[in-house]
Design a protein around this motif. Structure first.
Motif, short mmCIF file in Angstrom:
data_model
loop_
_atom_site.label_atom_id
_atom_site.label_comp_id
_atom_site.label_asym_id
_atom_site.label_seq_id
_atom_site.Cartn_x
_atom_site.Cartn_y
_atom_site.Cartn_z
N THR A 80 -7.59 9.58 -5.02
CA THR A 80 -6.34 8.86 -4.71
C THR A 80 -6.59 7.65 -3.82
O THR A 80 -5.64 6.96 -3.43
CB THR A 80 -5.35 9.80 -3.98
N SER A 119 -7.42 -0.17 -11.54
CA SER A 119 -6.35 -0.57 -10.62
C SER A 119 -6.78 -1.69 -9.67
O SER A 119 -5.96 -2.19 -8.89
CB SER A 119 -5.89 0.63 -9.79
N GLU A 178 -7.73 4.76 -8.69
CA GLU A 178 -6.58 4.14 -8.03
C GLU A 178 -6.99 3.09 -7.01
O GLU A 178 -6.14 2.55 -6.30
CB GLU A 178 -5.72 5.21 -7.36
N LEU A 179 -8.27 2.78 -6.91
CA LEU A 179 -8.73 1.81 -5.91
C LEU A 179 -8.19 0.42 -6.23
O LEU A 179 -8.41 -0.12 -7.31
CB LEU A 179 -10.27 1.78 -5.88
N LYS A 180 -7.47 -0.17 -5.25
CA LYS A 180 -6.89 -1.50 -5.42
C LYS A 180 -7.66 -2.57 -4.65
O LYS A 180 -7.73 -3.72 -5.08
CB LYS A 180 -5.43 -1.50 -4.94
N LEU A 232 0.81 -1.22 0.00
CA LEU A 232 0.00 0.00 0.00
C LEU A 232 0.84 1.26 0.00
O LEU A 232 0.48 2.27 -0.61
CB LEU A 232 -0.94 0.00 1.21
N ALA A 276 4.01 2.88 -3.25
CA ALA A 276 3.80 3.91 -4.28
C ALA A 276 4.20 5.29 -3.77
O ALA A 276 4.63 6.14 -4.54
CB ALA A 276 2.33 3.91 -4.72
N GLN A 290 -6.96 4.13 -2.38
CA GLN A 290 -6.47 2.83 -2.84
C GLN A 290 -7.17 1.66 -2.15
O GLN A 290 -7.21 0.56 -2.69
CB GLN A 290 -4.96 2.72 -2.59
N GLN A 291 -7.68 1.90 -0.95
CA GLN A 291 -8.34 0.82 -0.23
C GLN A 291 -9.59 1.33 0.47
O GLN A 291 -9.54 2.33 1.19
CB GLN A 291 -7.41 0.17 0.80
N LYS A 327 -5.35 7.63 1.05
CA LYS A 327 -5.10 6.32 0.45
C LYS A 327 -6.07 5.25 0.96
O LYS A 327 -6.44 4.34 0.21
CB LYS A 327 -3.66 5.87 0.77
#
Length: 856
Positions: free
Chosen positions: A484, A531, A508-510, A384, A387, A486-487, A463
């Motif tokens: 932005t 993503s 950008e969501l992982k 996480l 980056a 990611q989670q 993030k």
């Protein structure tokens, strides 16, 4: 037989007994004239060779001399005492005085005293070695407040009662110190048991990994070996009962919150051997009553609250104690309220020294972990944050470990002291803009999160958003400003109903985790998440549809959709172009989605429907024909499970064409009537399971390389219909393990034993001829129809292999299907010379134990 105290009250428990800092593992008490140069001398040598630190009085003390202070000190600093009872031991006043001191110092603190009468030395050494190998579990470094509680709980355990099994519950509110108390008791009494197991975080681990994982951990820890194989919870309960009902065990179940957990792990006292003890920590007293646990201990007082706050930190304990010593309980409670809101300035000042010594990026990483990522694995944190920090993340993590600001524990999980976490959050809190939380890098306080989402503030660098377990959360609003992110983790939000459509368009969501949101009905109908790597919707029982996927999403490799309300998968599902693992189940599943045939990278596919109830056979047929019509054969699919999907006889011709390379095929609970000859075209199939197929009548063909076959609870399948499985050629020269109905053992078996549970034979040489030997077990009509059978294989008295199998009537297996326990990794081991074999003749024995379980 170990000596034990019948009551802990005779000898007070002290904090020193928690530390377990023994100078000697074993102290040997003996009459020198009798055994110094014989039995006892040999015993001492054998213990030393095993690396067991043993005190052996080498001074030739004469009869009548007093015990020296150094000898008394050696007794006090020994973990275990061995008393060698020779013919004249009781005639020596020196020995009797030494024995009295042993009983007072060692037995009085619940450590082991082993009296022996010239037993086998190897057996004694092995028993001692096993006990010494058990490493005490860590308790708080400064165990304040346990001295009065441990003896009280031990008195409830009635350690002097060796023929009964006692269960004791420790209950109280969360964070009160139940686990710390259980750990101290476990360490204090563990040496008195044949097997011990402390199962921590039962609530959390059962939710994450399932009850089978806890059952496996229990058996592995107590039996002292890896590789325990469990086929479902019911199998696990049966194995626990069978394997542990003759063992004296100590079992601690920490943080239990559901009766199913107790039923799966410690259902009844008679699951365990006489003298066993089960300790359960929980906040739920009703759960203990429901399970019949009458002996309970309630943990509640302000001192434990102080200990919980300090978490064993010496500075915190000292400051709290010096400030509140001699004050009323109400003053303690008021002060602790303040401590929990704001760190005491002296504690903050000391802890801040370590933080201030860090470089700027290291400080930032520390704050990220303290505010957002505690209890994550180090790999998850690196993935996480890499980056943002680049490849220096590993270096930053090492620095934080070296500075004792974080710890990496079991399963790679990152933890930190509660006070250090509080310090990090206070530092981050001081840096924020009170009026504009949207400007912050980290957003972890729920009121700040709500404010940002309600005001639709734009977050430049957020993030992670994590709401796991929140009962207040009912809706995720518009998050389109979180570009932005990611989670987004919503696991266990039981009252969550709606996730806004904007979640489906975060570039950008992982990770999107909505596991176990059982009221979730409104999910984004369209998603475009380039993503995205992990999508989790397990247990969303109210969710009836899977979203349309607008564009190719090649980063999602695995998808688990168990116990959902999803009825079908859209055609756009194929935009998950790199998906290799799919699990899909639910009572509403009324057809096999034909889009599965459009997933070229799919290797593992597990679909479970609702069975015949509410199923539409025509739609199932359409699904299979759709796969065949609209797509190409699935060359990469190696494991296929289609359970309770109402498959008919038309399935197999389609499957042979469509899944040519399948290696494992599970078809439990379906409606076909025959296994046709065409399944011989499954050239790579190794495992075939057709259990619970009530209409299956006949087996007409078998794949040429089949190694495992199971047809349990197929009520229409007669012994005549399984005649193909009785061919001797199926079992020679390869691994074979077949479970089936049957009324007789084939004639080609040379040795037979009626009414016995073992068979033995001799073989020559150091290699065991596994490929040439085949065994069969037949359960006769008077035995209940379904059993778990555990098979044990011994060579020259040493167990070298075992296996567990579910069976109904007849089990036939080649010895090559068993794995040699000490063989090389990935190798069953029979092709190598076995250390238990001699060059001449060797004795082999195969035995089994059956456990009936009508619930299976």
């Amino acid at each position: 037989m170990p000596l034990q105290s019948s009551s802990s009250s005779a000898h007070p428990f002290s904090s020193s007994s928690i530390r377990y800092e023994w100078k000697y593992d074993v102290f040997i008490s003996f009459r020198g004239l009798d055994t110094r140069y014989g039995f006892t001398g040999n015993l001492y040598s054998a213990l030393c060779k095993k690396g067991i630190h043993t005190f052996f009085d080498d001074d030739k003390l004469q009869s009548g001399e007093e015990i020296t202070p150094s000898l008394l000190k050696a007794i006090e600093n020994s973990r275990i005492a061995i008393i060698v009872l020779s013919p004249s031991y009781a005639h020596s006043s020196f020995c009797l005085e030494e024995l009295l001191h042993i009983l007072h110092c060692i037995k009085g603190n619940s450590r082991l005293v082993l009296p022996i009468f010239y037993e086998f030395i190897d057996k004694i050494v092995e028993d001692i070695s096993r006990k010494i190998r058990r490493v005490p579990l860590p308790v708080a470094d400064y165990p304040v407040g346990l001295e009065s509680r441990v003896p009280q709980v031990i008195s409830l355990l009635e350690m002097g009662s060796t023929d009964q099994v006692h269960m004791v519950g420790i209950h109280g509110i969360g964070g009160i110190g139940k686990t710390t108390l259980a750990l101290a008791i476990y360490n204090f009494i563990a040496d008195h048991f044949d097997g011990v197991c402390f199962l921590e975080n039962v609530r959390e681990n059962s939710q994450k990994h399932g009850l089978e994982s806890l059952q496996k951990d229990l058996l592995c820890k107590i039996l002292g070996k890896e590789g325990v194989h469990i086929i479902g919870v019911k199998d696990g309960t049966s194995q626990i009962q069978r394997r542990l009902n003759q063992m004296k065990v100590l079992l601690v179940l920490d943080d239990v919150d559901d009766s199913k957990q107790l039923q799966a792990i410690a259902g009844e006292p008679d699951w365990f051997g006489g003298g066993s003890r089960v300790i359960i920590t929980t906040w739920d007293t009703h759960l203990l009553k429901l399970h019949g646990v009458e002996r309970t201990y309630y943990v509640e007082d302000v001192l434990n609250r102080a200990i919980t706050y300090a978490s064993g930190h010496p500075l915190a304990l000292e400051l709290i104690g010096s400030n509140l010593f001699g004050k009323e309980v109400q003053v303690w409670e008021s002060a602790l309220d303040q401590f929990e809101k704001h760190l005491d300035h002296k504690i903050r000042k000391i802890l801040r020294v370590s933080f201030d010594a860090l470089e700027e990026q290291e400080q930032s990483v520390f704050l990220d972990i303290a505010c957002c990522f505690k209890e994550y694995t180090s790999k998850e944190i690196s993935d996480l944050l890499q980056a943002h920090y680049g490849y220096s993340m590993k270096y930053h993590s090492r620095v934080l470990v070296q500075k004792s600001l974080i710890k990496i524990g079991d399963f790679d999980k990152v933890t930190m002291h509660d006070l250090i976490e509080d310090m990090g959050k206070e530092i981050d809190d001081l840096e924020k803009s009170a009026n504009m939380p949207g400007k912050r890098r980290r957003l972890w306080f729920y009121k700040d999160v709500v404010k940002v989402l309600e005001d639709n503030q734009k977050l430049v660098s957020l993030k992670v958003l994590k709401f796991d377990g929140s009962d207040r959360l009912k809706e995720i609003p518009d998050v389109s400003t979180l570009q932005t992110l990611q989670q987004l983790s919503l696991e266990g939000c039981r009252n969550l109903v709606t996730i806004h459509n904007s979640v489906g368009f975060l570039p950008e969501l992982k990770i999107l985790n909505a596991d176990y949101c059982d009221k979730l009905r409104n999910f984004p109908p369209f998603i475009e998440l380039p993503s995205l790597e992990i999508l989790m919707l397990d247990g969303c029982s109210s969710l009836e549809y899977f979203p349309e996927i607008q564009q190719e999403m090649e980063n999602v490799k695995s998808l688990v959709l168990r116990n959902t309300g999803i009825k079908d998968l859209p055609c756009s599902f194929r935009n998950l172009s790199r998906l290799s693992f799919l699990q899909l189940s639910g009572d509403e599943m009324c057809e096999i989605p034909n889009v599965i045939g459009m997933m070229p990278q799919l290797c593992y596919c597990d679909i479970e429907g609702g069975g015949n109830k509410g199923m539409i056979s025509g739609k199932l047929k359409e699904g299979l024909q759709g796969i065949l019509t609209h797509s190409l054969p699935s060359a990469n699919l190696t494991s296929l499970s289609l359970e309770n999907t109402s498959l008919s006889d038309e399935f197999f011709p389609l499957a042979v064409a469509w899944f040519p390379n399948v290696e494992q095929l599970i078809l439990r609970g379906n409606n076909f009537t025959v296994l046709p000859a065409c399944i011989q075209q499954f050239h790579f199939l190794r495992s075939l399971v057709v259990n619970d197929c009530p209409h299956l009548r006949e087996i007409r063909g078998l794949p040429p390389n089949l190694e495992y076959f199971s047809a349990v609870k197929c009520k229409s399948l007669s012994p005549r219909g399984t005649s193909l499985l009785l061919n001797q050629g199926l079992y020679l020269g390869r691994s074979a393990d077949f479970v089936m109905p049957g009324g007789r053992i084939p004639r080609w078996f040379e040795q037979r034993r009626r009414g016995e549970t073992s068979i033995s034979f001799w073989f020559s040489g150091t290699k065991f001829p596994a490929e040439s030997l085949c065994l069969a077990i037949l359960l006769k009509d008077h035995i209940p129809s379904l059993s778990l059978v555990n098979i044990f294989f011994r060579i020259n008295g040493k167990q070298v292999s075992d296996k567990c199998s579910i069976m109904e009537q007849l089990l036939i297996f080649n010895m090559n299907s068993l794995s040699y326990l000490e063989g090389p990794p990935g190798d069953k081991g029979w092709n190598h010379a076995l250390p238990h074999c001699e060059n001449g003749w060797n004795h082999a024995e195969v035995s089994y134990e059956g456990v009936t379980d009508p619930t299976l």
